[in-house]
Design an enzyme around this catalytic site. Structure first.
Site, mmCIF file in Angstrom:
data_model
loop_
_atom_site.group_PDB
_atom_site.id
_atom_site.type_symbol
_atom_site.label_atom_id
_atom_site.label_comp_id
_atom_site.label_asym_id
_atom_site.label_seq_id
_atom_site.Cartn_x
_atom_site.Cartn_y
_atom_site.Cartn_z
ATOM 1 N N LYS A 1 -22.496 11.919 87.717
ATOM 2 C CA LYS A 1 -21.201 11.379 87.270
ATOM 3 C C LYS A 1 -20.085 11.737 88.257
ATOM 4 C CE LYS A 1 -17.992 9.665 84.678
ATOM 5 N NZ LYS A 1 -17.769 8.238 84.626
ATOM 6 N N LYS B 1 -9.015 15.319 87.003
ATOM 7 C CA LYS B 1 -9.960 16.390 86.631
ATOM 8 C C LYS B 1 -11.319 16.175 87.307
ATOM 9 C CE LYS B 1 -12.203 15.413 83.070
ATOM 10 N NZ LYS B 1 -13.452 14.816 82.659
HETATM 11 P P1 NAP Z 1 -9.227 11.237 75.554
HETATM 12 O O1 NAP Z 1 -8.892 9.912 74.975
HETATM 13 O O2 NAP Z 1 -8.164 12.036 76.210
HETATM 14 O O3 NAP Z 1 -9.902 12.116 74.387
HETATM 15 C C1 NAP Z 1 -10.206 13.447 74.593
HETATM 16 C C2 NAP Z 1 -10.892 14.005 73.366
HETATM 17 O O4 NAP Z 1 -11.176 15.397 73.619
HETATM 18 C C3 NAP Z 1 -10.018 13.956 72.114
HETATM 19 O O5 NAP Z 1 -10.841 13.769 70.987
HETATM 20 C C4 NAP Z 1 -9.403 15.365 72.111
HETATM 21 O O6 NAP Z 1 -8.985 15.776 70.837
HETATM 22 C C5 NAP Z 1 -10.599 16.176 72.573
HETATM 23 N N1 NAP Z 1 -10.230 17.482 73.088
HETATM 24 C C6 NAP Z 1 -9.427 17.777 74.140
HETATM 25 N N2 NAP Z 1 -9.344 19.118 74.335
HETATM 26 C C7 NAP Z 1 -10.109 19.686 73.359
HETATM 27 C C8 NAP Z 1 -10.436 21.024 73.033
HETATM 28 N N3 NAP Z 1 -9.943 22.061 73.737
HETATM 29 N N4 NAP Z 1 -11.262 21.241 71.995
HETATM 30 C C9 NAP Z 1 -11.775 20.184 71.295
HETATM 31 N N5 NAP Z 1 -11.502 18.902 71.533
HETATM 32 C C10 NAP Z 1 -10.673 18.641 72.577
HETATM 33 O O7 NAP Z 1 -10.398 11.135 76.628
HETATM 34 P P2 NAP Z 1 -11.555 10.023 76.783
HETATM 35 O O8 NAP Z 1 -11.029 8.948 77.669
HETATM 36 O O9 NAP Z 1 -12.123 9.684 75.451
HETATM 37 O O10 NAP Z 1 -12.595 10.854 77.664
HETATM 38 C C11 NAP Z 1 -13.510 11.768 77.080
HETATM 39 C C12 NAP Z 1 -14.470 12.230 78.178
HETATM 40 O O11 NAP Z 1 -15.163 11.090 78.708
HETATM 41 C C13 NAP Z 1 -13.767 12.893 79.369
HETATM 42 O O12 NAP Z 1 -14.540 13.946 79.880
HETATM 43 C C14 NAP Z 1 -13.664 11.760 80.379
HETATM 44 O O13 NAP Z 1 -13.575 12.253 81.715
HETATM 45 C C15 NAP Z 1 -14.937 11.003 80.101
HETATM 46 N N6 NAP Z 1 -14.902 9.582 80.465
HETATM 47 C C16 NAP Z 1 -13.831 8.795 80.149
HETATM 48 C C17 NAP Z 1 -13.849 7.447 80.508
HETATM 49 C C18 NAP Z 1 -12.688 6.531 80.220
HETATM 50 O O14 NAP Z 1 -12.651 5.440 80.810
HETATM 51 N N7 NAP Z 1 -11.751 6.870 79.345
HETATM 52 C C19 NAP Z 1 -14.968 6.889 81.161
HETATM 53 C C20 NAP Z 1 -16.047 7.711 81.443
HETATM 54 C C21 NAP Z 1 -16.015 9.056 81.082
HETATM 55 P P3 NAP Z 1 -7.470 15.510 70.319
HETATM 56 O O15 NAP Z 1 -7.498 14.174 69.649
HETATM 57 O O16 NAP Z 1 -7.216 16.637 69.398
HETATM 58 O O17 NAP Z 1 -6.573 15.548 71.536
#
Ligand code: NAP
Length: 292
Positions: free
Chosen positions: A166, A234
């Protein structure tokens, strides 16, 4: 299957929704309460969600968040049972993944890293691509879950190799997008319209999935987050750290990471990473013309 899904952000919410829609018995948990999901139960802690689950699927922001969800107060570690499978679709450090897997192994728990590519739209459509690390037999057991959320899985090797793959993928996405953004910026400065440039790009060997996905948003100047800039930043830091540990020099990555650092300092962290274009525009004193 009985699944605990932890983390209902941009990616986690549609992924969990697709599991529930496919008829799986889903319990969800999210750090910030109030993000319930139709067709699923809501738990108060990761431990409660994981109790009795066959599979615990995690999709949270970063390495620290995964560690909290697993080993913090009320974490999954309080509900481990022999044969349970933990799957992590967050993008985190491969070294941390190997460590987490070791920590749960004594309880007979399997650990699979399954980060995704495809972003928000593919998560919603159930067409994600998974890159997976872990035991082959365990991965086979997860087939119905992968099928509900994605269109393809790639087996990369043992646990942690999914996360390693990744980082290698996102390094390319960031650099391909950077090439596109720099081309649009110079094009604007030289008087070449983005709308004229795009058909040329798509007819030539420059064509790419990254450009195909991002161009419509860029032309509309819609920088709302599909993949937030703070998360790509990140991932670039994770890739640079992995390169440092492996004694690999990646000068392009270092330059692009610096651009993300400045963009984040500029307050763009919660916008899409496509917003890095606006920094280039600012420095060049131009704006790429959007769609009429
Ligand atoms: P996001 O919308 O920012 O959501 C992050 C999630 O993590 C939320 O549920 C948040 O909870 C939770 N979180 C953050 N800090 C935490 C902690 N200390 N303890 C427990 N829960 C915590 O991010 P996302 O876009 O869904 O991405 C999630 C993962 O997938 C990341 O690692 C990202 O790099 C990866 N990813 C994202 C994409 C994309 O296009 N978005 C594509 C591929 C991979 P709260 O609601 O409480 O903030």
């Amino acid at each position: 299957m009985k699944v605990a899904f932890l983390g209902l952000g941009i990616m986690g919410r549609p992924m969990a929704t697709n599991l529930a829609k496919a008829g799986h018995d889903v319990t969800v948990w999210n750090r910030t309460a109030g993000k319930d999901l139709e067709g699923a139960r809501t738990a108060a802690t990761p431990a409660e969600a994981a109790r009795g689950a066959e599979v615990v699927w995690i999709c949270v922001s970063d390495t620290k968040a995964v560690e909290n969800v697993l080993f913090g107060a009320g974490g999954v570690a309080e509900s481990l049972t022999t044969g349970m499978i933990i799957v992590d679709s967050s993008t985190i450090a491969p070294t941390a993944t190997a460590d987490f897997a070791e920590r749960v192994r004594p309880q007979g728990v399997h650990y699979v890293d399954a980060p995704v590519t495809g972003s928000k739209i593919a998560a919603e459509n159930g067409t994600l691509i998974f890159m997976v690390g872990g035991d082959e037999v365990v991965i086979d057991k997860l087939s119905p879950l992968f099928a509900a959320m994605g269109k393809k899985i790639f087996r990369m090797g043992e646990t942690s190799k999914g996360h390693a793959a990744k980082l290698v993928m996102n390094l390319q996405i960031a650099m391909i997008y950077e090439g596109f953004a720099e081309a649009l910026t110079l094009g604007a400065k030289l008087g070449v319209d983005a709308e004229k440039l795009l058909p040329l790009i798509n007819a030539s060997m420059v064509k790419s999935g990254v450009v195909e996905y991002k161009a419509p948003f860029v032309l509309k100047r819609d920088f709302s987050p599909n993949f937030p800039l703070r998360l790509m930043y990140k991932d670039l830091r994770l890739a640079r750290e992995a390169a440092r540990q492996a004694r690999v020099k990646l000068p392009g990555l270092e330059t692009v990471e610096e651009l993300y650092e400045i963009a984040a300092e500029d307050g763009q962290g919660d916008l899409d990473y496509a917003a890095t274009l606006t920094l280039l525009e600012k420095w060049a004193g131009v704006e790429v013309k959007g769609a009429a």
